[in-house]
Structures are given as structure tokens and as C-alpha cells.
Design an enzyme around this catalytic site. Structure first.
Site, PDB file in Angstrom:
ATOM      1  N   ASP A 584       0.823  -1.212   0.000  1.00 14.00           N
ATOM      2  CA  ASP A 584       0.000   0.000   0.000  1.00 14.00           C
ATOM      3  C   ASP A 584       0.858   1.263   0.000  1.00 14.00           C
ATOM      4  O   ASP A 584       0.348   2.349  -0.276  1.00 14.00           O
ATOM      5  CB  ASP A 584      -0.904   0.031   1.233  1.00 14.00           C
ATOM      6  CG  ASP A 584      -2.099  -0.909   1.105  1.00 14.00           C
ATOM      7  OD1 ASP A 584      -2.300  -1.469   0.024  1.00 14.00           O
ATOM      8  OD2 ASP A 584      -2.814  -1.083   2.109  1.00 14.00           O
ATOM      9  N   TYR A 585       2.141   1.133   0.331  1.00 10.79           N
ATOM     10  CA  TYR A 585       3.030   2.295   0.338  1.00 10.79           C
ATOM     11  C   TYR A 585       3.803   2.429  -0.973  1.00 10.79           C
ATOM     12  O   TYR A 585       4.013   3.538  -1.464  1.00 10.79           O
ATOM     13  CB  TYR A 585       4.063   2.223   1.465  1.00 10.79           C
ATOM     14  CG  TYR A 585       3.587   1.641   2.754  1.00 10.79           C
ATOM     15  CD1 TYR A 585       2.324   1.923   3.259  1.00 10.79           C
ATOM     16  CD2 TYR A 585       4.410   0.801   3.502  1.00 10.79           C
ATOM     17  CE1 TYR A 585       1.890   1.385   4.459  1.00 10.79           C
ATOM     18  CE2 TYR A 585       3.997   0.265   4.701  1.00 10.79           C
ATOM     19  CZ  TYR A 585       2.721   0.549   5.172  1.00 10.79           C
ATOM     20  OH  TYR A 585       2.311   0.008   6.351  1.00 10.79           O
TER      21      TYR A 585
END
Length: 814
Positions: A584-585
Site C-alpha cells: 500500500d506504500y
């Protein structure tokens, strides 16, 4: 998509990935190398484990699709040729120390005078200015300074990095997005600008917003292998299977609690817990623990029942059960598993690239996004040193791909001002993308429903440590600058509202499972009938097709199934895994690039399109050297702590006090000698066996002990000051409070205070790239639930009071 643009790339390995992204999107990238080749050619792994500038797998991974020209910028002739190429370029990428390019007459101001339309991109550890701008740094020290390193690893050992260096890949990804933002702004003004990327700020995204904990009154997280420590709770996310490990989202709350309930039903059926354990209130369980209503010892007992169950099944069996019963479980995979994935094969992910110089075709990670109108074409192998020098230098002069002469019109207008975006994304990966667009001027209408609380609202850090849908610092960080519309998508009365918003929008983004939007009638084929020029992006873990397309979950699961967990940790222990929902990063960087390139294509052609974005497929580009080491050499990367195969010392060492650490690295011989002088070990400096990195790597344990003996008992500032003065890369490992006090992050304006209707004030992160003429503006806190419903319906859509009342009466506005 970017075929009109020329990129001139003078970056070293810190910035190679930036222009590689632009090359994948269709730009003509010219790599300028010094005589003998770029330094990135000396980084392993190597073909057949034979070090050579033309056998570096890391170089091949980061430089496909480029052409190479050899120029010596230390000579007047070389600099003149670079200036001539820059006069016709659209983007210039460099990663030298601040001021180094200007000293050569190749700085931004120098080249702007030649080509006012040039977008000049600089990638450095700490940015172009500020008290740490001149600090010596490496990938490890950047990760230490930006916050994620202190959160990763076993609690009884030094924090640990991911086996493939991640810091500058993240910065380079942000730089590609910054370049595209500047190009879109240039289409209005005719002018280029300077895009300044700080790797420290980039990697802060990998703290999952916990860099903000100290600013909003939340307790600091502490690391734990395969999980995290939150106050008295040891939150376990990695579990042993019969063979290997799996990642399980064993969390609670209204969004995740139902998944945990289904897991505990299975644990009960298999005979590992009783009915009382199965039937706990998993939605409220976090609050029960934090208030003491449920003893922490009981939570520990429950985790043991889950582990007893997982130990009876293989990774594959657990994953199959997860898909059948909709559980949040994914296998921890090796590089071999990744390459042999049926999901990736079914989507035609791998690209066979011809290497005629070695007489082989090699398998590489493929397109990081699938675009319907302008699919990403496979790019050729990385160039040999200077392979295209004659052809490039003999080309006729070109002009930047900007219409007319630069006028300066609309200077100061944000790059995406006027862009309208309808946002159905949730949790982290999707909102991280749309937050960037909102910061640069897009009007973003964020859709959510009170009947299904957005998971992001349930995640720490919380204001003053108290949970609640308006208290999440993570939600506020990822959704600042957006408008909030509360509407029930399952209510038939909502359908016309959504379609009216689609007519209004230029872009639609969503991150539901593939079947959800189609079930509502909001899939791309349906929406393009309403808005033929629409650009739509669907982001999910595994993509919109293939046997795992319906597998839903979070970034920790995608990180496990993509190979990140297996290569993070210590060789004598199980996988520690990178902190939190790792993909997600990292994946949003590539999603932003794909979306901005699609918007630039639409600007030039009027053509919209659909973007199928798989977080796992995009994230694999951050593991490309390890993947190639398997596909080319048959070697499966394991866990190696903080060891680096090419340099030593390279590690994290103890300081005075509990859980205080410092990262110290010696990339070259002069820095090694400087380190020896500072720590008072002239005997090591005189040892001929330690005169080269090869010798030091062979004796790394001895050197780590020597460095640890010196750092132990010392405070962070004295260690940083003494080593930086000697030119040795060093940084203390910073948690949230240390980052908040960091003078460099303060100088860069990384923390932004905003008014909030409930908390009075809240703090979010600023932009991760700084544009010189049109910097991001962070002006409004994230919406409380439904805050802007009447503005969206009345002002944007023009609904009158009666129409809005009808929607409310039908239960649609909830």
C-alpha cells in the site's frame, strides 16, 4: 503514452528507476554515462555471479528501454554536449549532491536559461536545501531517518531492512510522478520547473502514517517480527504453517472484525477453540482490550489457538481455504513461488527480453499497469555502455514537446487545477494516489457510506489514542484536501447520483474487488456510455482478471504473496516482514505515474481509457533484482539482516538507552578510513585485509562488533555529528517524535497543521515532492463522514432542495 517526450537521464542508481518508469510509459530516455559506464553497473547481483559492468542484474532491471550515450561531464566538451541535448529535452533527471550539477554549469538555473520548458528533476537523500541537505547518505541511512526502519524487525534485535534496498526506489517513484505533474502544468504555462525529491520524505510513507503519532497524542508503535507492538498488545500478522509461514490480518473493528469472525469459526470447526472463544465480539475487541474489559492474557491465549490451527495446514492449503471462505490469509512466498505464480502467468505478466550480447532471453517483471487504449509495450534490454552514442549525437536538434513558445501564462496555477475526480477508493493504496492529485489542484469527491465504515477510519494512529471514525490520523493523512460525500451505493436511489457525478468527472478511481463495481452497474464499460472520455482506474491486490482476481485484502497480504516477507529478517529466524501493509506504500507511486500519463494522453488526443492496476504486480518492480537473480541465476534470495553483499560496515548499531539505534554505512575505502579514525581504531585502518570492501565484507561480523562497541553508550547527536563531519553516512533511527523534531523535515515543511471541526487541529504529511513554481497546497482536513454531501449535490451537481430531500427520504444519503 509519453512518446512525444525526451528524457535526459544523468542520475546514478538512486534515480535510475525514475526514468525507467517514464520509459515504460513510452518516453524516449537517453541515459548519459561517464567513460567506463555508470556506477549502477557495479551493483549486484550479476549474471552467473561474475561481477562485470555489463552483467549487473540490478542495472538491467532499472534501465530497460533506455538508450546510452557516453559523455564526460568533467570536460568542457562533455558539458557542452549535455547542454545541447538538454536544449531539446522535456525532462532532465539527476541525483547528484545538492550544488554539484550547478558547479558544472548543469544546474536547474543553467539549463532553464537554455530551455525554459525543461522539467528538471533532482533526487537526493534530504532534498536540495535544509540543515541535512549535504549529509552523506545511503539507502539504509535514509530509511533510518524517515521512520520505517525503526518499525521493522524483531524486538530483541536491531531493526532490519528489506533485502532489496527500497529507499531510493520509493524516491525515484515519487520523482516520476513529480515529473508528470510538471509536464501537465507545462501544457498550460509553457514553462518547466524544478522537481525536488527528498528520499527521507518519500520513505516516510512506509510508516503507515505512524510518523504522525507524536503529533496527535498517540503512543509510539514498537516493532515485532511479523507484526507490531501497540501499547500492551503484541499484534501478530505472520503465523507459522506446516511448512513456511502465512500472513493473516488478525485484527478487529467493524471493517475487519467480520473476517476475524469467519476465521475463528474455522478454528472452532477444526477443534482448536471453544464456542466462547469463537463468539467473542470481534468488532469491538480492540476497545475491549484497550479498556481492560478483555485481559491481554486472554488475547495471547486466543492467538495460540490460531497458531495451533495454522500449524496443521500447509501455506497452499491455508490460502485455498482463505479464498473459499473469504479469509484474510496469504502465503509468505519465495522468489521461486512468485515466478511460478499461476495468477501472474494467467495475466501474461512476465516479459521475455532478448539479450543478444549473451545469446539468451531473460524473464523480467512486466507492465506495472494494464491500460486499455495505450497498453505498455515491452521495453528492450538495458543498453551497453555508450551503445547509442554515435546515433544520439548525430541526430538533428529537437525541440521540447510543448506547443508554441513559453509564455508563462497561468504561472502559479496548480498542475491539476480544473481536474475533476470521483473517488471510490478506500483504506490506503487508493487514497494515497488521490491525495497526491488533490494536493496539486484536482477537485476530488470521495464517496463513502455510514452503513459501512471505511476501514481507514478504524486504523491507528488515533487522536489521543482513542478509536473512533473521526479520530484516525491515517484517514486524515490520506484524505486531506478531498470533499466527502456520504451515499449508500447499494440503494437504488443512489444510482442516478453516481451517474451524474460520472458525467461531471474526468477521472473515476475505485479499489473494490472486481465484482463489486460490476454488480452495482458502475464498471468501466457501463460508465463510458455515460462519459466516453472518462479515465478510470481500478486498483486491487491482484488485478481484475486471473484465478486470484477475487482475492481481497490489504497490503500486508500482497507483500507476503509478492515475496517481501521472505527476504526481510534474519537468516536464523522466521520472516519478520516489512512493516504493515507494505504494498500500500510502494505501489501508489506507479499508480500515480500510470494515471497522470493517461491524463496527459487524453489531453493530447481526447481519448479516455481504463487502467487495471494490480498492487502486487506493481510492487514486484521493487524486487526486480531478486527476481532476476532467480530467473537468470536460479538463486532464491533469503534473509540476511542488514548485511550488504558489496559493502561493510553496513548495519544498525546500538546507542545509549532502550531501543535507540543508529545506521552506519561505509560504501567506499575513504569512508572506511574516516570511520576508523573517528572510532579510534587505527589498527583496523592499517589492516591490509580490510583495505577493500571485499575484505571487509568477509570480516563483517568483526567490524560490526567494533562499531557496536563504539556506538554503545553514546547519544545519537554525538555519533551523527562526528561521523557526518568525517563524511561517513550515518543517521539515528527516528521514530515519530524524533521525526517531528527533525530540523530537516521541519525545514521542508513535511508536517502540516490543519483546522479540524472535532479536534481543533490535526497534523498531516505534506507533499513528497516539491515543485518550484507550483508547489502542492494542503489546505483542508479530511472530511468527517458526509461533511460535503450538500455541497457536492447542490453546488457541483446543481440539485435543488427538493431533490436532495427525496434522496434523504429514500435512505440514499447514509
Amino acid at each position: 503514452m509519453l512518446s512525444p517526450y525526451r528524457v535526459l537521464d544523468l542520475a546514478d542508481d538512486w534515480g535510475d528507476f525514475c526514468s525507467r518508469i517514464l520509459a515504460d510509459l513510452g518516453a524516449d530516455v537517453v541515459k548519459v554515462e561517464p567513460p567506463g559506464g555508470a556506477t549502477g553497473r557495479l551493483i549486484g547481483p550479476f549474471l552467473d555471479d561474475v561481477p562485470h559492468p555489463e552483467r549487473s542484474l540490478s542495472w538491467w532491471a532499472a534501465n530497460r528501454g533506455k538508450r546510452s550515450v557516453t559523455l564526460d561531464v568533467t570536460t568542457a566538451e562533455g558539458r557542452d554536449r549535455v547542454r545541447a541535448l538538454a536544449a531539446g529535452a522535456d525532462v532532465f533527471v539527476e541525483s547528484a549532491a545538492p550544488g554539484a550539477m550547478a558547479a558544472l554549469g548543469l544546474g536547474y538555473d543553467d539549463l532553464k536559461a537554455i530551455n525554459p520548458a525543461l522539467v528538471y528533476v533532482s533526487i537526493t537523500p534530504y532534498g536540495q536545501d535544509g540543515p541535512k541537505a549535504g549529509w552523506a547518505a545511503t539507502d539504509l541511512t535514509v530509511l533510518a531517518s524517515g521512520g520505517p526502519l525503526i518499525l521493522t524487525g524483531d524486538d530483541d534485535r536491531a531493526p532490519v531492512r528489506v533485502g532489496v534496498p527500497q529507499g531510493f526506489l520509493q524516491a525515484a517513484g515519487d520523482a516520476a510522478g513529480g515529473a508528470l505533474l510538471a509536464l501537465l502544468e507545462r501544457a498550460r504555462s509553457g514553462l518547466g520547473q524544478h522537481v525536488d525529491v527528498s528520499a527521507q520524505q518519500s520513505v516516510a510513507q512506509a510508516t503507515q502514517s505512524h510518523i504522525l503519532a507524536g503529533a496527535i497524542g498517540e503512543v509510539e508503535l514498537r516493532r515485532m517480527a511479523g507484526g507490531l507492538k501497540l501499547g500492551p498488545l503484541n499484534v501478530q500478522l505472520t503465523w507459522p504453517a506446516k511448512e513456511g509461514h502465512v500472513s493473516i490480518v488478525f485484527l478487529f473493528g467493524t471493517a475487519i472484525g467480520p473476517f476475524t469472525r469467519r476465521l475463528m469459526e474455522l478454528v472452532y470447526e477444526e477443534g482448536f477453540c471453544d464456542e466462547a472463544t469463537r463468539d467473542k465480539d470481534w468488532n469491538a475487541y480492540t476497545m475491549l482490550l484497550l479498556t481492560g474489559a478483555e485481559p491481554v492474557s486472554e488475547y495471547e491465549r486466543v492467538k495460540k489457538t490460531v497458531e495451533a490451527f495454522t500449524r496443521t495446514k500447509s501455506r497452499g492449503e491455508l490460502f485455498a481455504i482463505a479464498q473459499e471462505r473469504r479469509l484474510l490469509i496469504a502465503p509468505v512466498t519465495t522468489m521461486r513461488d512468485v515466478v511460478e505464480s499461476d495468477q501472474l502467468k494467467s495475466r501474461g505478466y512476465w516479459q521475455e527480453v532478448a539479450h543478444p550480447e549473451i545469446g539468451r532471453n531473460l524473464s523480467y517483471p512486466g507492465a506495472f499497469a494494464k491500460l486499455s487504449a495505450t497498453p505498455l509495450s515491452p521495453t528492450p534490454r538495458a543498453p551497453l555502455p555508450g551503445e547509442h552514442t554515435a546515433a544520439i549525437l548525430n541526430e538533428p536538434p529537437r525541440r521540447p514537446a510543448v506547443s508554441g513558445s513559453p509564455t508563462g501564462a497561468a504561472t502559479g496555477t496548480l498542475p491539476l487545477s480544473g481536474l475533476k475526480l470521483l473517488d471510490f477508493t478506500w483504506v490506503m493504496a487508493g487514497p494515497a494516489v488521490t491525495r497526491v492529485l488533490a494536493d496539486y489542484g484536482a477537485t476530488v469527491v470521495r464517496v463513502e457510506s455510514a452503513s459501512r465504515v471505511e476501514t481507514g477510519r478504524t486504523l491507528q494512529p488515533f487522536h489521543n489514542g482513542a478509536g473512533g471514525p473521526e479520530n484516525s490520523g491515517l484517514f486524515q493523512n490520506l484524505n486531506a484536501n478531498k470533499l466527502g460525500l456520504a451515499i449508500d451505493l447499494a440503494n437504488p436511489a443512489s444510482r442516478d447520483v453516481v451517474l451524474d457525478l460520472v458525467r461531471w468527472a474526468d477521472v473515476v478511481t475505485e479499489s473494490f474487488s472486481p465484482r463489486a463495481m460490476k454488480a452495482w452497474g458502475f464498471d468501466y464499460e457501463s460508465l463510458r456510455q455515460v462519459n466516453p472520455n472518462l479515465v478510470m482506474m481500478s486498483s486491487c491486490l491482484m488485478g481484475q482478471s486471473g484465478p486470484l482476481s477475487s482475492f481481497a485484502g490489504f497490503g500486508n497480504l500482497a507483500a507476503a504473496i509478492s515475496g517481501f516477507f521472505h527476504i526481510t529478517g534474519w537468516p536464523d529466524r522466521g520472516p519478520a516482514g516489512p512493516f504493515g501493509a507494505y504494498t500500500d506504500y510502494v505501489s501508489p507511486r506507479l499508480a500515480i505515474a500510470a494515471l497522470l500519463a493517461a491524463l496527459d494522453h487524453r489531453r493530447r488526443t481526447g481519448q479516455g481509457q481504463y487502467i487495471d492496476f494490480s498492487q502486487a504486480e506493481a510492487a514486484l518492480h521493487f524486487l526486480a533484482p531478486a527476481i532476476l537473480d532467480y530467473t537468470v541465476n536460479g538463486q532464491v534470495m533469503g534473509r540476511n539482516g542488514n548485511d550488504d553483499p558489496a559493502m561493510a560496515p553496513h548495519g544498525v548499531y546500538p546507542l545509549a538507552g532502550a531501543d535507540n539505534w543508529v545506521a552506519i554505512v561505509c560504501p567506499d575505502d575513504p569512508q572506511w578510513l574516516a570511520l576508523c579514525q573517528v572510532i579510534g581504531r587505527d589498527d583496523l585502518a592499517r589492516d591490509p585485509g580490510l583495505a577493500t570492501n571485499e575484505g571487509r565484507v568477509a570480516r563483517r561480523a568483526e567490524l560490526d562488533a567494533a562499531v557496536s562497541a563504539w556506538t554503545s553508550g553514546r547519544d545519537p547527536k554525538s555519533v551523527e555529528d562526528s561521523l557526518q563531519a568525517a563524511g561517513v553516512p550515518v543517521s539515528r533511527l527516528q521514530n515519530s517524535l524524533a521525526c517531528l523534531a527533525d530540523p530537516q523535515l521541519q525545514h521542508r515543511g513535511h508536517f502540516v497543521t490543519l483546522d479540524h471541526p472535532i479536534h481543533g487541529k490535526t497534523v498531516v504529511e505534506g507533499s513528497r515532492h516539491r515543485l518550484s513554481r507550483t508547489p502542492a497546497v494542503v489546505h483542508t482536513c479530511a472530511p468527517t463522514l458526509g461533511r460535503d454531501t450538500f455541497e457536492v449535490l447542490g453546488t457541483i451537481l446543481g440539485y435543488d432542495a427538493d431533490r436532495i430531500a427525496e434522496l434523504a427520504a429514500a435512505g440514499a444519503l447514509e
